[in-house]
Design a protein around this motif. Structure first.
Motif, PDB file in Angstrom:
ATOM      1  N   LYS A  47      -4.744  -7.454  -8.637  1.00 30.85           N
ATOM      2  CA  LYS A  47      -4.650  -8.887  -8.957  1.00 30.85           C
ATOM      3  C   LYS A  47      -4.428  -9.719  -7.697  1.00 30.85           C
ATOM      4  O   LYS A  47      -4.902 -10.831  -7.594  1.00 30.85           O
ATOM      5  CB  LYS A  47      -3.541  -9.125  -9.967  1.00 30.85           C
ATOM      6  CG  LYS A  47      -3.849  -8.513 -11.314  1.00 30.85           C
ATOM      7  CD  LYS A  47      -2.700  -8.670 -12.269  1.00 30.85           C
ATOM      8  CE  LYS A  47      -3.036  -7.936 -13.565  1.00 30.85           C
ATOM      9  NZ  LYS A  47      -1.897  -7.863 -14.454  1.00 30.85           N
ATOM     10  N   GLU A  48      -3.678  -9.158  -6.749  1.00 32.92           N
ATOM     11  CA  GLU A  48      -3.451  -9.831  -5.471  1.00 32.92           C
ATOM     12  C   GLU A  48      -4.151  -9.050  -4.369  1.00 32.92           C
ATOM     13  O   GLU A  48      -4.185  -7.821  -4.390  1.00 32.92           O
ATOM     14  CB  GLU A  48      -1.957  -9.905  -5.166  1.00 32.92           C
ATOM     15  CG  GLU A  48      -1.194 -10.769  -6.138  1.00 32.92           C
ATOM     16  CD  GLU A  48       0.278 -10.854  -5.769  1.00 32.92           C
ATOM     17  OE1 GLU A  48       0.607 -10.668  -4.577  1.00 32.92           O
ATOM     18  OE2 GLU A  48       1.086 -11.092  -6.660  1.00 32.92           O
ATOM     19  N   ILE A  49      -4.680  -9.765  -3.395  1.00 37.61           N
ATOM     20  CA  ILE A  49      -5.348  -9.108  -2.275  1.00 37.61           C
ATOM     21  C   ILE A  49      -4.295  -8.437  -1.390  1.00 37.61           C
ATOM     22  O   ILE A  49      -3.263  -9.027  -1.063  1.00 37.61           O
ATOM     23  CB  ILE A  49      -6.176 -10.120  -1.453  1.00 37.61           C
ATOM     24  CG1 ILE A  49      -7.330 -10.640  -2.312  1.00 37.61           C
ATOM     25  CG2 ILE A  49      -6.685  -9.509  -0.171  1.00 37.61           C
ATOM     26  CD1 ILE A  49      -8.158 -11.712  -1.651  1.00 37.61           C
ATOM     27  N   ILE A  50      -4.552  -7.196  -1.038  1.00 37.08           N
ATOM     28  CA  ILE A  50      -3.623  -6.429  -0.207  1.00 37.08           C
ATOM     29  C   ILE A  50      -3.711  -6.919   1.235  1.00 37.08           C
ATOM     30  O   ILE A  50      -4.790  -6.978   1.811  1.00 37.08           O
ATOM     31  CB  ILE A  50      -3.961  -4.929  -0.276  1.00 37.08           C
ATOM     32  CG1 ILE A  50      -3.736  -4.416  -1.699  1.00 37.08           C
ATOM     33  CG2 ILE A  50      -3.144  -4.140   0.736  1.00 37.08           C
ATOM     34  CD1 ILE A  50      -4.202  -3.004  -1.901  1.00 37.08           C
ATOM     35  N   LYS A  51      -2.559  -7.273   1.782  1.00 35.90           N
ATOM     36  CA  LYS A  51      -2.470  -7.678   3.180  1.00 35.90           C
ATOM     37  C   LYS A  51      -1.404  -6.818   3.838  1.00 35.90           C
ATOM     38  O   LYS A  51      -0.265  -6.792   3.397  1.00 35.90           O
ATOM     39  CB  LYS A  51      -2.108  -9.154   3.297  1.00 35.90           C
ATOM     40  CG  LYS A  51      -3.175 -10.078   2.752  1.00 35.90           C
ATOM     41  CD  LYS A  51      -2.762 -11.513   2.867  1.00 35.90           C
ATOM     42  CE  LYS A  51      -3.822 -12.399   2.237  1.00 35.90           C
ATOM     43  NZ  LYS A  51      -3.424 -13.793   2.212  1.00 35.90           N
ATOM     44  N   ILE A  52      -1.799  -6.119   4.872  1.00 31.48           N
ATOM     45  CA  ILE A  52      -0.872  -5.233   5.587  1.00 31.48           C
ATOM     46  C   ILE A  52      -0.532  -5.883   6.921  1.00 31.48           C
ATOM     47  O   ILE A  52      -1.414  -6.137   7.733  1.00 31.48           O
ATOM     48  CB  ILE A  52      -1.502  -3.842   5.820  1.00 31.48           C
ATOM     49  CG1 ILE A  52      -1.989  -3.232   4.506  1.00 31.48           C
ATOM     50  CG2 ILE A  52      -0.528  -2.939   6.548  1.00 31.48           C
ATOM     51  CD1 ILE A  52      -0.906  -2.923   3.513  1.00 31.48           C
TER      52      ILE A  52
END
Length: 67
Positions: A47-52
């Motif tokens: 649902k949310e874009i993964i940001k590392i």
């Protein structure tokens, strides 16, 4: 402890909507005595874009499925 990077080991992590667990897995991989050369995250339409934001000793690539 001797921690070196292996150019022969790669890791694939499938993930969907479990950002905290993903960060814990990446931290664990980074702390191993033999670190993989590359980690591939396969995001299955979270649902949310993964940001590392963290820096790791391995290359990190994120593939995101849109369907």
């Amino acid at each position: 402890m001797n921690k070196k990077i292996s150019k022969k080991i790669g890791v694939i992590i499938p993930v969907k909507d479990r950002h905290q667990e993903l960060l814990e897995a990446l931290k664990s991989i980074n702390e191993q005595s033999l670190v993989p050369h590359k980690v591939l995250l396969v995001d299955d339409c979270s649902k949310e874009i993964i940001k590392i934001k963290n820096k790791y000793r391995f290359k990190l690539k994120i593939l995101r499925n849109i369907k």
